[in-house]
Design an enzyme around this catalytic site. Structure first.
Site, PDB file in Angstrom:
ATOM      1  N   GLU A 153       0.802  -1.237   0.000  1.00 58.57           N
ATOM      2  CA  GLU A 153       0.000   0.000   0.000  1.00 58.57           C
ATOM      3  C   GLU A 153       0.830   1.280   0.000  1.00 58.57           C
ATOM      4  OE1 GLU A 153      -2.691  -0.454   3.297  1.00 58.57           O
ATOM      5  OE2 GLU A 153      -3.527  -2.312   2.515  1.00 58.57           O
ATOM      6  N   ASP A 212      -1.200  -3.997  -3.230  1.00 61.87           N
ATOM      7  CA  ASP A 212      -1.987  -2.774  -2.967  1.00 61.87           C
ATOM      8  C   ASP A 212      -3.475  -3.043  -3.221  1.00 61.87           C
ATOM      9  OD1 ASP A 212      -2.514  -0.092  -2.313  1.00 61.87           O
ATOM     10  OD2 ASP A 212      -0.789   0.627  -3.453  1.00 61.87           O
ATOM     11  N   GLU A 245      -5.987 -10.737  -1.522  1.00 58.62           N
ATOM     12  CA  GLU A 245      -6.821 -10.569  -0.315  1.00 58.62           C
ATOM     13  C   GLU A 245      -8.288 -10.504  -0.708  1.00 58.62           C
ATOM     14  OE1 GLU A 245      -5.535  -7.214   2.063  1.00 58.62           O
ATOM     15  OE2 GLU A 245      -3.435  -7.610   1.672  1.00 58.62           O
TER      16      GLU A 245
END
Ligand code: G3I
Length: 382
Positions: free
Chosen positions: A173, A226, A297
């Site tokens: 990120e 990210d 994710e």
């Protein structure tokens, strides 16, 4: 004639034996009523990519670990490999804590990594360098001090887990939110300035982290990870990441035999309004960089409780729309399977998900199969 009859009879017997043995009491997913009878997701996608899910210390030795083991062949620690879990909250007076913590009895992450490997699953490391969940002493000081900390932390951790962790989210990120397409041309200006690593070191903290990781464990696959990497109109983040990876890999084309950044992790925290096309556009674009892609994710929020993008409640209609969304995503993943190395879900069940009240996972809180599970198991039927 007799010979032919005997041959046909043998074929019949062989066929019967083969179907009995291979069946192994595994039901097809549309007949299955429970996670322990449904065909394992990892077998369904065996020839495509690894299938992963998250793990926490409390899962070990419970039904949760059995679910993980049956359906997945890769695991990511949801919180326990982050810097605040690995390094203590303050720097001890006697110097660096690492690997001091691993001589302690309450060594949660080693237990997780060992259990995952013993079960024949692959461990993915999440995450080395991040602006959150990082003890402040690591990032406090001038450029020289903080850069030395970054290099030592990355080197020590990747060395410690060498051979037990196959891949790492080296930097997580780093790009800020709200980027427009016109921002993306200059990727350095897109970095989040609230990262303490960026503040102390500058934009080269990213390549320094990758260089340290590659040097310490050349076999580990190194990802930049990210969120919001699907290409919606007006979202400059995917392009900024594209430009960063292109630039870094052009400047470091051969570090221990290959370009520095091995892959891009698309977190994929989606919701019912995410368009699958926006995901495919990014996948196709990242493929052009010659890097691997991990869906790292994944979940799909299906009710407004946790997600401002939605106005609907959780009900049967939402469950069906969620299943269709999962199916559409998996049809895309299958089409690009040659470039996707892993699909990891961020939550085993709706009970313990980080966004539990949006019901984002494949199992309900009692581990019952949701329509979303069946959609992932057979995406072409949706
Ligand atoms: O461990 C403490 C516990 O002692 C305490 O009693 C409890 C009270 O709230 O908090 C516990 O810590 C929480 C931790 O999860 C473990 O459950 C933290 O408050 C909470 O902030 C933390 O949230 C995690 C979040 O990252 C923090 O950044 C989520 O579980 C985790 O799913 C989430 O994961 C991130 C990825 O790492 C990066 N991408 C986004 C993703 C979702 O936010």
């Amino acid at each position: 004639m007799m010979k032919k009859k005997r041959f046909l009879f043998s074929l019949l017997i062989a066929g019967f034996l083969a179907s009995t043995l291979s069946c192994n009491f595994v039901l097809e997913e549309d007949e299955a009523t429970a996670w322990n009878t449904a065909k394992p997701l990892k077998d369904i996608y065996n020839y495509n990519f690894l299938m992963g899910n998250v793990i926490s210390p409390g899962d070990l030795g419970t039904v949760r670990f059995s679910i993980l083991k049956r359906h997945y062949n890769s695991a990511t620690a949801e919180n326990d490999m982050k810097p605040d879990a690995i390094a203590p909250g303050s720097k001890p007076a006697d110097g660096w804590p690492w690997p001091y913590r691993y001589t302690q009895t309450d060594n949660k992450i080693d237990k997780i990594v060992d259990a995952v490997n013993a079960a024949g699953m692959k461990m993915h490391g999440h995450t080395l360098i991040w602006h959150r969940q990082t003890p402040s002493w690591l990032t406090t000081g001038n450029r020289e001090t903080v850069l030395a900390n970054l290099e030592k932390y990355v080197t020590d951790v990747t060395t410690y887990f060498e051979g037990r962790v196959i891949s790492w989210d080296v930097v997580n990120e780093a790009m800020r939110d709200g980027l427009s397409a016109s921002d993306a041309g200059n990727w350095r200006s897109c970095l989040r300035t609230d990262s303490p690593w960026y503040r102390a070191i500058g934009s080269d903290y990213i390549e320094k982290a990758f260089l340290a990781a590659r040097k310490a464990d050349p076999k580990a696959i190194l990802f930049y990870n990210d969120y919001n990497l699907n290409s919606n109109t007006g979202n400059g983040k995917p392009e900024a990441v594209f430009n960063m990876v292109k630039d870094i890999n052009t400047r470091y084309p051969n570090v221990e035999g290959r370009p520095l950044i091995d892959g891009i992790g698309m977190q994929s925290h989606h919701h019912l309004n995410t368009t699958p096309q926006s995901v495919e556009v990014s996948i196709k674009s990242f493929i052009k960089l010659g890097v691997k892609i991990a869906i790292s994710e994944m979940d799909i929020m299906a009710s407004k409780s946790d997600d401002n993008n939605l106005t609907n409640e959780w009900n049967e209609d939402a469950a069906q729309r969620q299943a269709e969304k999962y199916a559409a995503m998996f049809r895309i993943f299958k089409n690009h399977a040659g470039y996707i190395s892993r699909v990891t879900f961020w939550g085993l069940d709706d009970g313990k998900s980080w966004r539990a009240s949006s019901h984002p996972t494949l199992l309900d809180k009692n581990y019952g199969l949701k329509p979303a599970f069946r959609a992932v198991a057979k995406p072409d039927n949706y």
